[in-house]
Design an enzyme around this catalytic site. Sequence first.
Site, PDB file in Angstrom:
ATOM      1  N   LYS A  10      -1.722  -2.490   6.865  1.00  0.00           N
ATOM      2  CA  LYS A  10      -1.024  -3.729   6.513  1.00  0.00           C
ATOM      3  C   LYS A  10      -0.108  -3.550   5.307  1.00  0.00           C
ATOM      4  O   LYS A  10       0.640  -4.451   4.956  1.00  0.00           O
ATOM      5  CB  LYS A  10      -2.029  -4.845   6.235  1.00  0.00           C
ATOM      6  CG  LYS A  10      -2.811  -5.264   7.463  1.00  0.00           C
ATOM      7  CD  LYS A  10      -3.774  -6.386   7.144  1.00  0.00           C
ATOM      8  CE  LYS A  10      -4.560  -6.770   8.385  1.00  0.00           C
ATOM      9  NZ  LYS A  10      -5.522  -7.846   8.098  1.00  0.00           N
ATOM     10  N   CYS A  11      -0.160  -2.393   4.665  1.00  0.00           N
ATOM     11  CA  CYS A  11       0.606  -2.117   3.443  1.00  0.00           C
ATOM     12  C   CYS A  11       1.861  -1.312   3.783  1.00  0.00           C
ATOM     13  O   CYS A  11       1.772  -0.215   4.340  1.00  0.00           O
ATOM     14  CB  CYS A  11      -0.277  -1.334   2.464  1.00  0.00           C
ATOM     15  SG  CYS A  11       0.594  -0.711   1.015  1.00  0.00           S
ATOM     16  N   GLY A  12       3.028  -1.843   3.430  1.00  0.00           N
ATOM     17  CA  GLY A  12       4.288  -1.162   3.699  1.00  0.00           C
ATOM     18  C   GLY A  12       4.384   0.193   3.011  1.00  0.00           C
ATOM     19  O   GLY A  12       4.871   1.158   3.599  1.00  0.00           O
TER      20      GLY A  12
END
Length: 134
Positions: A10-12
């Site tokens: 979920k973390c870019g």
Amino acid sequence: MSAIIYHNPKCGTSRNVLAMLQEAGEDVTVIEYLKEPPTRERLVQLLAEMQITPRQLLRQKGTPYDELGLGEDKWSNDQLIDFMMEHPILINRPIVVTEKGAKLCRPSETVLELLDEGAIASFTKEDGEVVRPR
């Protein structure tokens, strides 16, 4: 060369680092650390390899950092590790380990320090920013 990434999909930043590792041709082992948190022993080992303190690994955004009062200086390193074990979301990411060492790869281009020279000519992040090795 092989690499391990402690990853949050979920973390870019984490997605960018994983993509850079793959583009560099690394054999990547992906550990979604929210589903499979490191053991306390492994976390302590990672901190030592990265040469950072538990406080330097704490993530504030999107975590119970404030609710737990972790901004206060009253917590020992062992206590901060206890909090990370209880709430893995407090562990900042991505952490990458290669034969060249271990690093918290924030910003994402930090991962270039763990890759062979010339492994990536350039890389375009999700936001369109182009990263080139120095």
